[in-house]
Design an enzyme around this catalytic site. Structure first.
Site, PDB file in Angstrom:
ATOM      1  N   GLY A   1      69.433  39.514  73.964  1.00 18.32           N
ATOM      2  CA  GLY A   1      69.093  40.915  73.760  1.00 18.32           C
ATOM      3  C   GLY A   1      67.985  41.354  74.693  1.00 18.32           C
TER       4      GLY A   1
ATOM      5  N   GLY B   1      64.616  44.028  74.882  1.00 15.92           N
ATOM      6  CA  GLY B   1      63.715  44.856  74.098  1.00 15.92           C
ATOM      7  C   GLY B   1      62.775  45.654  74.973  1.00 15.92           C
TER       8      GLY B   1
ATOM      9  N   PHE C   1      59.646  45.147  75.809  1.00 19.37           N
ATOM     10  CA  PHE C   1      58.761  44.440  76.729  1.00 19.37           C
ATOM     11  C   PHE C   1      59.393  43.225  77.405  1.00 19.37           C
ATOM     12  CE2 PHE C   1      55.617  46.183  73.555  1.00 19.37           C
ATOM     13  CZ  PHE C   1      55.192  47.211  74.377  1.00 19.37           C
ATOM     14  N   GLY C   2      60.634  42.913  77.076  1.00 18.09           N
ATOM     15  CA  GLY C   2      61.213  41.739  77.704  1.00 18.09           C
ATOM     16  C   GLY C   2      62.641  41.491  77.280  1.00 18.09           C
TER      17      GLY C   2
ATOM     18  N   VAL D   1      65.513  38.435  75.891  1.00 16.73           N
ATOM     19  CA  VAL D   1      65.584  37.210  75.099  1.00 16.73           C
ATOM     20  C   VAL D   1      66.835  36.438  75.499  1.00 16.73           C
ATOM     21  CG1 VAL D   1      65.600  36.227  72.791  1.00 16.73           C
ATOM     22  CG2 VAL D   1      64.409  38.378  73.207  1.00 16.73           C
TER      23      VAL D   1
ATOM     24  N   LYS E   1      61.914  34.418  74.844  1.00 22.71           N
ATOM     25  CA  LYS E   1      61.595  35.816  75.140  1.00 22.71           C
ATOM     26  C   LYS E   1      60.740  35.858  76.403  1.00 22.71           C
ATOM     27  CE  LYS E   1      59.317  39.899  73.150  1.00 22.71           C
ATOM     28  NZ  LYS E   1      58.620  40.419  71.952  1.00 22.71           N
TER      29      LYS E   1
ATOM     30  N   ASP F   1      56.359  47.576  63.400  1.00 25.80           N
ATOM     31  CA  ASP F   1      57.670  47.826  64.017  1.00 25.80           C
ATOM     32  C   ASP F   1      58.782  47.161  63.217  1.00 25.80           C
ATOM     33  OD1 ASP F   1      59.344  48.962  65.867  1.00 25.80           O
ATOM     34  OD2 ASP F   1      59.157  47.353  67.333  1.00 25.80           O
TER      35      ASP F   1
END
Length: 883
Positions: free
Chosen positions: A645, A647, A649-650, A652, A667, A776
């Site tokens: 996936g 996200g 900031f990065g 995975v 990640k 979050d």
């Protein structure tokens, strides 16, 4: 004219020619770096004929590099690195004859490096790292007499290193590691006196290092030939590199004696593991004495050789070298699995910076010295499998950061010191098994809130099992077999909901086997054999698996599965607590959404409690170290096929660490993204302060840097087989986790997930030493393991309540749809904010609708939608099937 554009700015319309005098302004600099831009690079950039600097790095541009860039005759700097560009490098870039810097690294470029680049005679920096370039290194690069930096690392380049590279008089940095290069290192390249960094690691380079290598490179600071096929002795002249900071020659075929390194005053990293160095004699380690001049030394890896530090699995005999005391900055010392004898030298007390000491499985003897308690930075102490005797020193309680203590398989005696149980701030693994310890297990054991593994098996301990063990809510493995404990299993053990292994065998325990053991979903191994238990054996949970449960030697038990061969006993049907809970939810609470509301009320009841149970500081330092090279191999070079996936900031990735046969989730932070580094720091800091069965564990971290600064930062987690909750509520097609799941969550699974998340939030808000607000909470941050147990993850936006000031925040933290309304007005992060997000999450779990679904517009929200459906249309809006 310098033009730095704002992509969100709308320009004013131009005046007509009649109302404005004619002006000729030329764009010479276009800087759009780090603007979160995407799409293709416009071919119209080729019309900027006066441009000198074109800076588009650190964005998400895709598609090919437009060949029109080759028309920019005045271009001096082209920065396209850290994007997602594809295709080949346009050959006509060679038309940009004024180019000084060409940086295309960290993209997805393919094909060969154009030989025409050799015509860019003004080029000083050529960065093509981290692409998929193939072919050979063009010999035409040897024409670039002004070249200072050549960085081609992490591609698929083959062939040999061109001899002509040794003719570049100004070359300071050459990085061509992580390719498939073969042949030998050109001798001319190792004669370049200008070299500062030389990196050819992870190739198939053969040959030897020249005997006079240390006489030619006076300014060398970084030298790495790791993971090649080099052989021969290590040249003694290498000691002349007085400016050397990193020396990496591991995983080759070097043999013979390691020369003196006494002149390497600035050395911080020394790596020679995986060679054939040494001859198995004590004098092989004499080079360690020369390292005492290297006062900056932080990392030493010398394992898998013929000597015996990361001297694991060698054949070292004799006593521990007293000279180690001079390496005062030493942080990690591995000397386990050898044949060491004698006692721990008293001068080891000088190693005040030592964090990990591994001397297990040797022949060491004597008492465990109390001065180890003065090494207050210790986080791991491995002394198992030796011949230590006497009592466990109470001074170890001074090591307040100690989270792993292994004293197993020795001849230790006496009681377990009360002070040792005061390690509540950090202890995660405590192994005191296979000794001669006596007395009782201290009641204070309940203070070990973060304890993950407790092994006190095969001792001489007596008394009852302390009920305070129920406070060790992070326990996954509890081994107490082979002692003299008596009484019953305390009811408080029901709190250990994350327990995976429970061994109470070979004691004098009695009474009935508690039925709550049958509802532990995570329990995989249960050993109650050779006690005095009686009554009916449960038939649910782990008791359904005769291979995972051992109850032999309890002659008063009856019932259970036929595989246990116990006598039958007629009694009321066994109903597990779990079934009772289901019946309660199904019939007492009206409607499925009423059930969701009830779960929320239970959580709010937890929130309102005064939780005054002391929970000490948890300082988590990973005891598993993983290199950048291992991560690269585990993820297939961070291949898109392993992408789980993406996200904020990065990204995975799924990875398989072959050395330990473990599947992990990696990640990788996008360091070019604003706040990504801060997210990394926050998540690491949060990990230090929490430990709970429903919180995703960070196994370790990897931080890789080169001479330019941070290059990669990654967090390594447990791999969750069933992916994220989002992919079960809204089937994913882009994730290797989801694969477009068509299965739906049933009623029981949704209840369990809701309870798991509530349990994690209750821990974060009230049981952490430093209360944490997640900030979050959403389905993509809820991960599910193979047993559908839920884990809360991604703490990159987390806030510590004791560090939040009273000033209002100017930025909204979180995800649209889940952010509490007050955050939009600048209010501080709070427990109540997490509770709001949890409420939205509950509605999403039981309706299957996302709060950002296209259905919700014109003031209609998920909350309003559900409220309007109650109570008459509950079943219409639910997303549940029953089993």
């Amino acid at each position: 004219m310098t033009l730095k554009l704002n992509p969100f700015h709308t320009p004013k319309p131009l005046r007509s020619r009649q109302s404005q005098p004619q002006m000729y302004q030329r764009v010479t600099i276009l800087d759009l770096s780090s603007q979160r831009l995407s799409g293709s690079i416009s071919p119209h950039t080729g019309n900027l004929s006066f441009i000198r600097k074109l800076l588009l790095q650190n964005n998400s541009f895709n598609d090919e590099i437009p060949p029109q860039i080759g028309q920019l005759r005045r271009l001096r700097i082209l920065g396209l690195h850290n994007n997602s560009l594809i295709g080949k490098i346009p050959k006509n870039i060679s038309g940009c004859l004024d180019l000084v810097i060409l940086s295309l690294g960290n993209n997805r470029l393919i094909g060969e490096i154009p030989g025409d680049l050799g015509s860019l005679l003004k080029l000083r920096r050529l960065n093509l790292y981290a692409n998929n370039l193939a072919g050979s290194v063009p010999s035409s690069i040897g024409n670039l007499s002004l070249l200072e930096i050549l960085y081609l690392t992490q591609n698929n380049l083959g062939g040999s290193i061109p001899q002509v590279l040794g003719c570049l008089p100004n070359l300071h940095l050459i990085g061509i590691g992580f390719n498939s290069l073969s042949g030998t290192i050109p001798s001319s390249l190792l004669n370049l006196s200008s070299l500062i960094l030389f990196d050819v690691a992870h190739n198939q380079i053969q040959g030897t290092l020249p005997a006079g290598i240390g006489l030619k490179l006076p300014d060398l600071e970084f030298f790495s030939v790791t993971e090649n096929q080099l052989e021969g002795p290590i040249p003694p002249s290498i000691s002349n590199y007085t400016k050397l900071d990193v020396l990496q020659i591991g995983s080759n075929k070097f043999f013979g004696k390691v020369p003196s390194l006494e002149n390497l005053f600035k050395l911080s990293c020394f790596q020679i593991f995986g060679n054939q160095l040494g001859s198995g004699k004590p004098e092989d380690l004499s080079f360690l004495c020369s390292l005492t001049n290297s006062t900056n030394l932080e990392y030493v890896s010398i394992g898998k050789n013929k000597f015996a530090f990361y001297a694991t699995k060698n054949q070292i005999s004799g006593e521990l070298p007293k000279e180690i005391r001079n390496i005062v900055n030493l942080e990690v010392l591995f000397m386990n699995l050898n044949h060491l004898s004698g006692v721990i030298p008293s001068n080891f007390a000088n190693l005040q910076n030592l964090r990990i000491l591994q001397v297990s499985h040797n022949n060491l003897r004597g008492i465990i010295p109390s001065f180890l308690g003065n090494l207050t930075k210790l986080i791991e102490l491995h002394m198992g499998g030796n011949n230590f005797h006497g009592q466990i020193p109470s001074h170890l309680s001074n090591c307040q950061s100690l989270y792993l203590l292994d004293l197993s398989n020795n001849n230790l005696s006496g009681a377990i010191p009360q002070q040792l149980i005061d390690l509540s701030s950090s202890a995660i693994i405590m192994d005191l098994s296979c000794n001669h310890l006596t007395g009782v297990l201290p009641i204070k054991v309940g203070n070990l809130r973060n304890l993950n593994v407790l092994d006190i098996s095969n001792n001489l301990l007596v008394g009852e099992i302390p009920s305070s063990l129920g406070y060790c809510i992070a326990l996954t493995s509890l081994r107490m077999g082979g002692n003299f404990f008596h009484g019953s299993i305390p009811q408080s053990i029901i709190s250990l909901g994350g327990i995976e292994e429970l061994d109470l065998s070979r004691n004098n325990l009695s009474g009935q086997i508690p039925e709550f053991l049958a509802i532990f979903r995570s329990l995989k191994l249960l050993n109650l054999s050779y006690n005095k238990f009686e009554g009916m054996l449960p038939c649910e949970g782990v008791f359904k698996n005769a291979t995972a449960t051992s109850i032999v030697g309890n002659n008063e038990l009856c019932g259970g599965l036929q595989e246990f061969h116990l006598p039958n006993y007629i009694s009321k049907s066994f109903k597990s607590t779990k079934i009772n809970i289901i019946i309660f939810f199904a019939f007492v609470i009206p409607g499925v959404l009423g059930m969701a509301l009830h779960v929320a009320i239970i959580y709010l009841h937890w929130v309102k409690k005064n939780v005054n149970v002391p929970n000490s500081d948890f300082v988590h330092h990973s005891h598993w170290h993983i290199s950048y090279e291992t991560l690269l191999k585990a993820t297939g070079g961070f291949s898109s096929t392993n992408l789980i996936g993406v996200g904020r900031f990065g990204s995975v990735y799924k990875g398989i660490v072959e050395d330990i046969g473990m599947v992990v989730a990696v990640k990788v932070l996008r360091l070019n993204r604003p706040s990504a580094l801060n997210s990394f720091i926050v998540e690491c800091e949060a990990s230090k302060n929490m430990r709970h069965r429903n919180i995703l564990k960070i196994l370790t971290v990897c931080s890789y840097s080169d001479h330019r600064g941070p290059y990669l930062k990654a967090l390594i987690y447990e791999y969750m087989k069933n992916g994220s909750l989002k992919c079960w509520l809204h089937p994913c097609t882009t994730s290797s986790h989801g694969n477009g799941l068509s299965k739906k969550l049933n009623f029981i699974q949704r209840i369990n997930i809701a309870i798991d998340v509530a349990s994690a939030l209750n821990y974060l808000h009230h049981q952490c030493h430093v209360p944490i607000v997640h900030c979050d909470l959403k389905p993509s941050n809820i991960l599910l393991d193979a047993n559908m147990v839920a884990y809360v993850g991604d703490f990159g936006l987390a806030k510590f309540l004791n560090t939040i000031n009273n000033q209002r925040s100017s930025t909204v933290k979180g995800t649209i749809g889940y952010i509490p309304p007050e955050y939009a007005m600048g209010c501080n992060a709070s427990r109540e904010g997490d509770v709001y997000s949890y409420g939205i999450l509950l509605l999403e779990i039981f309706t299957g609708l996302s709060p950002t679904d296209h259905t919700f517009r014109d003031n209609l929200t998920l909350h309003n939608f559900v409220a309007e459906a109650l109570p008459n249309r509950v079943l219409e809006i639910t997303d549940i099937f029953f089993i």
